[in-house]
Each structure stands twice: as structure tokens, then as C-alpha cells.
Scaffold this active site. Structure first.
Site, PDB file in Angstrom:
ATOM      1  N   TRP A 142      14.730  17.008 -48.024  1.00 34.16           N
ATOM      2  CA  TRP A 142      16.219  15.791 -46.924  1.00 34.16           C
ATOM      3  C   TRP A 142      16.388  17.492 -46.256  1.00 34.16           C
ATOM      4  O   TRP A 142      17.271  17.639 -45.941  1.00 34.16           O
ATOM      5  CB  TRP A 142      17.170  15.454 -47.990  1.00 34.16           C
ATOM      6  CG  TRP A 142      17.284  16.782 -48.296  1.00 34.16           C
ATOM      7  CD1 TRP A 142      16.918  17.350 -49.464  1.00 34.16           C
ATOM      8  CD2 TRP A 142      19.205  16.044 -48.461  1.00 34.16           C
ATOM      9  NE1 TRP A 142      18.687  17.341 -50.313  1.00 34.16           N
ATOM     10  CE2 TRP A 142      19.611  17.161 -49.496  1.00 34.16           C
ATOM     11  CE3 TRP A 142      20.152  15.845 -48.299  1.00 34.16           C
ATOM     12  CZ2 TRP A 142      21.050  17.898 -50.078  1.00 34.16           C
ATOM     13  CZ3 TRP A 142      21.468  16.136 -48.380  1.00 34.16           C
ATOM     14  CH2 TRP A 142      21.988  16.488 -49.012  1.00 34.16           C
ATOM     15  N   ASP A 143      15.568  18.389 -46.348  1.00 37.47           N
ATOM     16  CA  ASP A 143      15.909  19.745 -46.774  1.00 37.47           C
ATOM     17  C   ASP A 143      15.477  20.196 -44.678  1.00 37.47           C
ATOM     18  O   ASP A 143      16.498  21.150 -44.384  1.00 37.47           O
ATOM     19  CB  ASP A 143      14.784  21.164 -46.869  1.00 37.47           C
ATOM     20  CG  ASP A 143      14.504  20.973 -48.630  1.00 37.47           C
ATOM     21  OD1 ASP A 143      15.567  21.799 -49.537  1.00 37.47           O
ATOM     22  OD2 ASP A 143      13.933  19.735 -49.348  1.00 37.47           O
TER      23      ASP A 143
ATOM     24  N   LYS B 273      24.839  18.685 -60.156  1.00 36.46           N
ATOM     25  CA  LYS B 273      24.162  19.624 -60.154  1.00 36.46           C
ATOM     26  C   LYS B 273      24.769  20.989 -59.196  1.00 36.46           C
ATOM     27  O   LYS B 273      24.167  22.342 -58.571  1.00 36.46           O
ATOM     28  CB  LYS B 273      23.522  19.182 -59.788  1.00 36.46           C
ATOM     29  CG  LYS B 273      21.104  20.119 -59.219  1.00 36.46           C
ATOM     30  CD  LYS B 273      20.113  19.407 -59.258  1.00 36.46           C
ATOM     31  CE  LYS B 273      19.046  20.693 -59.133  1.00 36.46           C
ATOM     32  NZ  LYS B 273      18.059  19.451 -58.685  1.00 36.46           N
ATOM     33  N   GLN B 274      24.765  19.968 -57.574  1.00 35.14           N
ATOM     34  CA  GLN B 274      24.889  20.542 -56.747  1.00 35.14           C
ATOM     35  C   GLN B 274      26.205  19.721 -56.217  1.00 35.14           C
ATOM     36  O   GLN B 274      26.269  18.350 -56.138  1.00 35.14           O
ATOM     37  CB  GLN B 274      23.683  20.739 -55.816  1.00 35.14           C
ATOM     38  CG  GLN B 274      23.182  19.305 -55.226  1.00 35.14           C
ATOM     39  CD  GLN B 274      21.805  19.500 -55.326  1.00 35.14           C
ATOM     40  OE1 GLN B 274      21.189  20.493 -54.427  1.00 35.14           O
ATOM     41  NE2 GLN B 274      21.340  18.079 -54.828  1.00 35.14           N
TER      42      GLN B 274
ATOM     43  N   GLU C 126      22.076  14.306 -57.862  1.00 39.27           N
ATOM     44  CA  GLU C 126      21.033  14.068 -58.734  1.00 39.27           C
ATOM     45  C   GLU C 126      21.033  14.217 -60.129  1.00 39.27           C
ATOM     46  O   GLU C 126      20.383  13.242 -61.234  1.00 39.27           O
ATOM     47  CB  GLU C 126      20.077  15.305 -58.095  1.00 39.27           C
ATOM     48  CG  GLU C 126      19.000  14.822 -56.887  1.00 39.27           C
ATOM     49  CD  GLU C 126      17.911  15.989 -56.662  1.00 39.27           C
ATOM     50  OE1 GLU C 126      18.190  16.814 -57.394  1.00 39.27           O
ATOM     51  OE2 GLU C 126      17.238  15.751 -55.583  1.00 39.27           O
TER      52      GLU C 126
END
Length: 821
Positions: free
Chosen positions: A354-355, A614-615, A493
Site C-alpha cells: 500500500w506504499d 508496530k506503527q 500489523e
């Protein structure tokens, strides 16, 4: 380091992998890592070459089951160019005393330089200089120039110039248990006295690549006297060139290479065209001139110039450079997506995630034709997305979390935890939010370009089929009176299931549900853009009914969003019931805890039990939407949203994030731009350093993190510059951190080029004018009309609150052009 050159002094083999990744040269068609040309793969050297869209699929038996992976293939090493003196050993850094070593990547010119001096065991001292390019103007060309200067000796030199197809995918250690032999031999040989060629193809996808190389040697103003021989093995061909080395006389070797594949346009056969094109090419200097010219034009469009900002200028240009090497104007003619790790290595197997969400904004405002080409990659795989949705029991289209050649789901079934050595089930394919990211990119392309034709032909079908998916994924909970989306994984994630649950997936991830509502609302806006004929065709093809549209509207208003307390948006339903994590204890025990998922799995534990991320997950909402837009979205859903909730949510989740992704620092910088500029700047500095300093400890050498790189550029471009696109107008509301004195850049909006210069005191905008004599720009809360060539300057008050930036326009009417229609 300076603003245009990334320089490494000294030979440090333990850092060679990082330098190779960061010194990669590419042109959007193919890229080659910045390994020195003297070596084949092995030890610290990994000279990988990667083709955009160049995938192959292999099967491996692992952990008692057969798994299949599709990889971005490591293609033949065209760079191999080495030498030896008086029939001694072939040159290696390990076999000599290095007296000087300097490696320099010139971002402005797109050239990679080496300079080295060494003393061998016989006391002979030699200077080496090298230049390399991967041609930006002609995507099929690459070249190396190597200069050898004997300082205190004369003798016989033997030069080896080779094309090496005996390569494997071995750039990521944790993948080495998997089958990695992707290429098979077709043929190789000699075209004439100067030229050799190699033809290979992939084992499964049957993609052919031909490389042809021409090697010439020069002394003084002309060709050197020499003799040649050619040696061949299966998938390998080399020329051996023998000549005299004379003390103090530079000997210059030029290797020019052409690269063609069986998918290229307007060719007869890859090997034929590689040889034919090579026969027509000039010298390294001639190729360098046109290559530099192409890069100067790209930088004219794409550079962002800082004043001060510590060392941020170089880092930002490194990021722009690698983005443009992965996707360039050459990309417009290719059917490719954007690999998350660029064309710089084999991590993530070269897959597309999805970057694009972070990459597209930069492209939309500078190279919109490239963004359109990348969206076409998604459109061409819309049928496969429909098949994925149907196989999962849904309607519409479900794009895969990881995509490769044909759009099927490429997420691995098992992944290796390098800390424990265990193969662990991977459930990240449940990140359905990739669908919303694709729809968001389509809509953003329309906003930036104004191209209704793209919406009518392609974009509307993508958005409407994604809306249909979300509607079918939502189930009604009569007790709540709301729709729910279950069994998903959010951007975080780390959380892929509830503690001790037998089935993977989480319910009502807030980001997923709010984005689904946005997609359903946007589908209605898209329909209003369609002309009558286009609407009829799409409604007939997709069999959309009025009843279906009414259900989309209802679901968009009634999706459930979980909250904890005090305005904290729950990451997903049940998040508040998880245990708090012992951050201090784990920090003391392990030091680096970026990858807590690996640490916990090695302990027999799982992040699913803890409030640990994680983010960014919830915080992604504040990255994508303004406070005003979030108020509208929450109001549409029947929830109250107060902008004061933003800092509370930021603090809550930052205190529970391990920052195990390079995207984390980027998002943290963005969401704090208005509330805490200094803190935002510190996070940006961290994001800018993440690959340059390999902060994750060995991941950058496997491939750069392109989303984070592009995101930092976009943060400066849109966030600090305050650019927002709304209703056919570009709005500017700059907010610079104190550490940054000014930003200067050019922006392309709906076919109009604008030059923008921002300081803490002033905003200057000049309309360059291309297709129209007039254009509109909004500053703060007022819209201004610009004539072609007109420049306006606006006063910005550094003392007032950001929301009260002065809009006193001093329309200087100073023209940069006197042209008129």
C-alpha cells in the site's frame, strides 16, 4: 556530504551492503545496486540487477509443506569489470593494502564515482577511478568507465569484462532456505571483436532478458594496442583483454551495455535489439551528456530546496533520487507497480503493498503521468481483484495485500522469524484496508489532475467495485443498530488475532471502518462526475442498481467505530481489554525493541496479548485527513468528533508504539506538525535518517524503504507547505518548523506550474503558465486569480496561531514572463 553528493570515505566491508543499496542506480525500467564492478556476488558484495515487473514464481518444501513464492528476479550482473597485473590474482580489496578509498553518488547527475589507491604484495601502487550510469533518457543503456593508473610500475595488464547470468536471489539471508534459482540459460556468445551478449529467461514466467556489452580501451587520445579472447560458460560470457600498463599513463576502459526483454515494445528479439542498439552507441562521455540532461530536467521538476534544516537537504534529495530511479518517466510505458523496497534489493520479494499511499502525492504534483501509469497497474488487475473477492465470499473487488505480476495475493503463507528460527503463519493478507488506499489514490489523482476522462474510463470502476466490496463485507448488528466489519488486520500489523483465538482477524478496526465509510461516500461523488453516456455504460457493466446505491449510503452512515474513553478511538473492538506492555523492562532486556513481534514470538508469546503497535493505525486517520474533514466523516457516521481528540489520541498511541516500521517516524512527524513543530521536525529528522543510517539494523541493505522515503518528501511538500486540494483549488497554509528557514519548490496542479517560496514571514507564489492564461490559488481562506507570469507575495505572521496565518496579499504583479495569448 553536501546537498547533492552522498560521499563515503574509507573501505568498510561490513557497511558495503548498505552502501550498495543507497548507491543503486536506476531509471524506472531497471536498476543495479552500487556494488563495485570488480566482484561477483559473495562476501560483502551483492551486485543485484532488478527489472521493473520482472517476476518469477518458484515452489519450495518448507516446514513440512510446499509453499509458492513470486520474487522480483535478480538478473545477470552486467557490471563485472576487473583486472590483474602480470598474471597475478584478480584484483580484490581484501588482497591489497588500501591507501585511499572514496565512493561518491552524485544525485544531480545520476552518476556513481569510485576513487581508490592501493598497494599490492609486490609493492606496486595503483590508482583506480570509476564512473557508472544507468541511462535515464534511454532506459535500455548502462555504462561503466574504469581508469587504471600504474603509479610506480609498468607491466602486463589483463582486463576481464563479463556478463554473468550465473546468479541467484540470495540478497536476503532469511529467504535462503527457499528455492532461489530463477534463471535458465538460453545462449551467449560474441557479436564481433568488441561485443559479447547473453540471453537468459526465467524458469516459470518465461521472461527473456538479453544483455550485450561492448568494451574498449583507451590510452592518451586514442585506442590502446591490445589483444582479446572470449570465454563462454553456460549463462556466462567474458572478454579477456591484454595490454601494457605503463607507469604514470592512465589506461581508460569503457564498458557500454544494453538491456532488452521479451516484453519490450517495438523489438524483433531481445538479443537482436540489444546487439543492434549497442552497435549504434557512442562513448561514455556522449552517453553521460544525454543522461545528465535527462536528470537536470527531472530535478527542475522535482527538487525541493531547503535553507538550513541541518543535514536534511541531502537526505531529502537522496529520497527524491531513489524514488525517481524506481518510478520515472520511463514508467509511463510499462505495466508495473511500485515495490515497497524499490528496485534496490530483494526484501519483501519485490512485492507491491500500500506504499503508493505515501508515494503518489509527490508524483501527482510533479509527474502525474507516472502516477496515472501506476494506477493503470491496479486497473489492469481489477478482474483478479474481483476473483479474490468472490473466492472470499464477497462482492466487488478485493485487491491483495501483496501484489506482483498478475494481481493475485502474494502474501507468504509462512514467514521466518530470524530471531527464533521458527517459520510462523502469516495472516497479514487480512489487511483489507489496502482496498481503501487504492481508492484514495484514484480520487487523489482526479483532485490533482482534474482528469475526468481517467475517472470515466478507469477510476470510477475501481472505486465503485471497492465500494461494493466494503458494502458486502459489512454485516448489520441489530443490537447496536450499526454495521460491522469483522476478521481484518489493521495497519499496525502486530495484532492479527484476539488472544487465544483459533481464527485470525480482528473486528471493527477503526481505521478500516472509517476508510470504508469514506470509500462509500466517495463512490457517490464519483457517480456525479460521470457524463450521461459514461454513467450508463458503467452502471450496465457493473449492474449497479438504485437499491444498491441506497444501501451504500446507509452503510456509510452506520459503520461502527469503537471508542475507549476520553475521546480515545479504540484501534479495534476489544483493544482496551488487552494487557499493558512492560516497555521499560523489555527496553532494559533487549535494547532494540523495534521488532517486538519477533522478540515475543521467540519467547513463546505474541503481541496479540498487549496494547502495543508496530506503527500508526488510528493515527493514520490524522495523516490522511484534516481535523475539519474528520469532523465531517465522524458526523456522517453519527459520532461526535472534537479536534481536541487528536493530541490525546496521538499521545495515547505513541506511548504504545515500538516504531517497528520506517513509516512510523513519518506519520508521527506529520500528525504533530500543527501542534508541536519542533517535535514534528525531530520525527522528520528520524525518518530522513532511517535508511541513510540503517536504523533498523541491516534491513536497508536488503532494499530501501520507498514509502518512507517518498513520505518524507511529501511531508515537506504538502504538510510544511500547507498544500491541500479541494474543489478544484489548491490551498496553501504553510507552517515551517523553526529549524527550517525556507522551502523553495515547483508544483504542478491541474496542468499549471507554480513556483513556491516559503519563509517564516512570507509566501511567494508565481504562476508560470502553460496551457491557460489564468489559474486560481487559495491562501488561508481566500482565493486569488493569477495571470500567466504573475507573482504574488503574502505576509505570514510568525507570532499568531497557525489557524490565524495572515492572508494580507501584496500582489506585486511582477511578471516572470511577458508572453500572452
Amino acid at each position: 556530504m553536501d546537498g547533492w553528493k552522498l560521499v563515503y570515505e574509507g573501505w568498510e566491508p561490513e557497511k558495503e551492503g548498505l552502501r550498495e543499496a543507497l548507491c543503486t542506480l536506476g531509471n524506472g525500467y531497471f536498476a543495479t545496486r552500487g556494488a563495485s564492478p570488480f566482484f561477483r556476488a559473495g562476501g560483502p558484495h551483492y551486485p543485484g540487477t532488478y527489472l521493473a515487473g520482472g517476476y518469477n514464481r518458484l515452489k519450495t518444501e518448507i516446514a513440512g509443506r510446499e509453499i509458492e513464492n513470486e520474487d522480483l528476479v535478480n538478473w545477470p550482473n552486467w557490471t563485472l569489470l576487473t583486472f590483474r597485473i602480470d598474471d597475478g590474482d584478480w584484483f580484490s580489496f581484501e588482497g591489497v593494502e588500501i591507501l585511499e578509498y572514496r565512493q561518491e553518488l552524485d544525485l544531480r547527475e545520476g552518476l556513481l564515482y569510485w576513487h581508490a589507491r592501493f598497494r599490492d604484495e609486490s609493492g606496486r601502487e595503483t590508482t583506480l577511478r570509476s564512473r557508472r550510469l544507468v541511462h535515464m533518457a534511454d532506459m535500455h543503456i548502462a555504462a561503466i568507465e574504469l581508469t587504471i593508473i600504474p603509479e610506480n610500475w609498468s607491466g602486463r595488464l589483463e582486463i576481464r569484462s563479463a556478463l554473468d547470468g550465473q546468479v541467484r536471489n540470495e540478497g536476503v539471508e532469511r529467504y535462503r532456505q527457499l528455492n532461489s534459482q530463477h534463471l535458465e540459460h538460453v545462449k551467449q556468445g560474441q557479436l564481433d571483436d568488441e561485443r559479447i551478449f547473453l540471453l537468459v529467461k526465467t524458469i516459470q514466467s518465461r521472461l527473456e532478458m538479453a544483455q550485450a556489452a561492448r568494451t574498449r580501451v583507451f590510452r592518451g587520445g586514442g585506442r590502446a594496442e591490445l589483444d582479446r579472447s572470449t570465454r563462454e560458460e553456460s549463462s556466462y560470457v567474458e572478454q579477456l583483454i591484454r595490454c601494457d600498463g605503463r607507469q604514470g599513463e592512465p589506461l581508460r576502459v569503457e564498458k557500454v551495455v544494453t538491456v532488452y526483454t521479451s516484453r519490450d515494445w517495438a523489438i524483433s528479439a531481445p538479443d537482436h535489439d540489444a546487439g543492434q542498439t549497442l552497435g549504434r552507441l557512442g562513448t561514455f562521455d556522449e552517453l553521460s551528456r544525454t543522461h545528465k540532461l535527462a536528470w537536470s530536467r527531472l530535478w527542475h521538476r522535482c527538487d525541493i530546496e531547503f535553507a538550513d534544516g541541518e543535514n536534511a537537504q541531502l537526505a531529502l534529495r537522496v529520497h527524491i533520487f531513489h524514488l525517481l530511479q524506481t518510478v520515472s518517466p520511463n514508467t509511463t510505458e510499462l505495466d508495473v507497480g511500485v515495490p515497497a523496497r524499490g528496485l534496490h534489493g530483494e526484501a519483501y520479494r519485490g512485492h507491491i503493498f500500500w506504499d503508493e499511499l505515501y508515494i503518489f502525492p509527490f508524483l501527482e504534483l510533479r509527474l502525474p503521468e507516472v502516477a496515472r501509469a501506476l494506477l493503470m497497474y491496479r486497473y489492469r488487475r481489477l478482474d483478479e481483484a474481483r476473483r479474490i473477492a468472490a473466492a472470499e465470499g464477497f462482492r466487488g473487488a478485493l485487491y491483495p495485500w501483496q501484489s506482483g505480476s498478475d494481481g493475485r495475493e502474494e502474501t507468504q503463507v509462512l514467514h521466518l522469524n530470524p530471531r527464533s528460527g521458527n517459520w510462523v503463519r502469516d495472516n497479514t493478507h487480512l489487511q483489507r484496508h489496502v482496498n481503501s488506499a487504492i481508492a484514495f489514490n484514484v480520487w487523489r489523482h482526479y483532485q490533482a489532475s482534474g482528469r475526468r476522462d481517467f475517472i470515466c474510463k478507469y477510476g470510477a470502476r475501481i472505486i465503485l467495485e471497492i465500494a461494493r466490496f466494503w458494502a458486502s463485507a459489512a454485516t448489520f448488528n441489530s443490537e447496536r443498530g450499526r454495521y460491522e466489519i469483522k476478521g481484518v488486520v489493521g495497519p499496525d500489523e502486530y495484532h492479527t488475532a484476539y488472544p487465544d483465538a483459533e481464527q485470525p482477524g480482528l473486528n471493527n478496526n477503526a481505521y478500516t471502518n472509517i476508510m470504508a465509510s469514506w470509500v462509500l461516500q466517495t463512490a457517490a461523488r464519483v457517480i456525479k462526475l460521470l457524463d450521461a453516456d459514461c454513467a450508463v455504460e458503467i452502471f450496465e457493466d457493473l449492474q449497479i442498481t438504485d437499491e444498491e446505491l441506497a444501501s451504500w449510503d446507509e452503510i456509510s452512515r452506520k459503520l461502527y467505530v469503537p471508542f475507549i474513553e476520553d475521546g480515545i478511538i479504540a484501534q479495534f473492538e476489544g483493544y482496551e481489554e488487552l494487557d499493558e506492555f512492560d516497555w521499560q523492562g523489555y527496553q532494559a532486556k533487549y535494547g532494540d525493541i523495534h521488532r517486538l513481534d519477533r522478540i515475543l514470538e521467540a519467547e513463546g508469546d505474541t503481541p496479540n496479548r498487549y496494547k502495543v503497535s508496530k506503527q500508526a493505525d488510528v493515527l493514520m486517520l490524522f495523516y490522511l485527513f484534516s481535523a475539519e474533514r474528520l469532523e465531517q466523516l465522524f458526523e456522517h457516521l453519527g459520532y461526535r468528533f472534537d479536534p481536541e481528540m487528536i493530541p490525546r489520541n496521538i499521545d495515547y498511541y505513541l506511548n504504545r508504539t515500538s516504531h517497528g516500521s520506517t513509516l512510523s517516524a513519518l506519520i508521527n512527524s506529520w500528525v504533530q506538525t500543527r501542534s508541536d513543530r519542533s517535535r514534528s521536525w525531530r520525527w522528520l529528522q528520524a525518518a530522513l535518517r532511517s535508511d541513510l543510517e540503517d536504523v533498523q539494523g541491516g534491513t536497508t541493505q536488503e532494499g530501501i524503504h520507498l514509502g518512507a522515503m517518498a513520505g518524507t518528501v511529501d511531508l515537506v511538500q504538502r504538510c510544511y507547505s500547507g498544500i491541500a486540494l479541494r474543489e478544484g483549488v489548491m490551498w496553501l497554509n504553510p507552517v515551517l518548523p523553526s529549524e527550517l528557514k525556507s522551502i523553495r519548490s515547483r508544483i504542478l496542479y491541474r496542468g499549471h506550474w507554480f513556483s513556491i517560496h516559503i519563509t517564516h514571514d512570507t509566501l511567494a507564489v508565481a504562476f508560470e503558465g502553460i496551457w491557460s492564461p489564468y489559474a486560481r490559488i487559495a491562501v488561508h481562506d481566500r482565493i486569488y486569480t493569477f495571470k500567466r507570469g504573475e507573482r504574488k507575495e503574502f505576509a505570514l505572521s510568525a507570532e499568531t496561531d497557525d489557524a490565524e496565518l495572515a492572508a494580507d496579499a501584496r500582489a506585486s504583479d511582477r511578471s516572470t514572463s511577458a508572453q500572452s495569448e
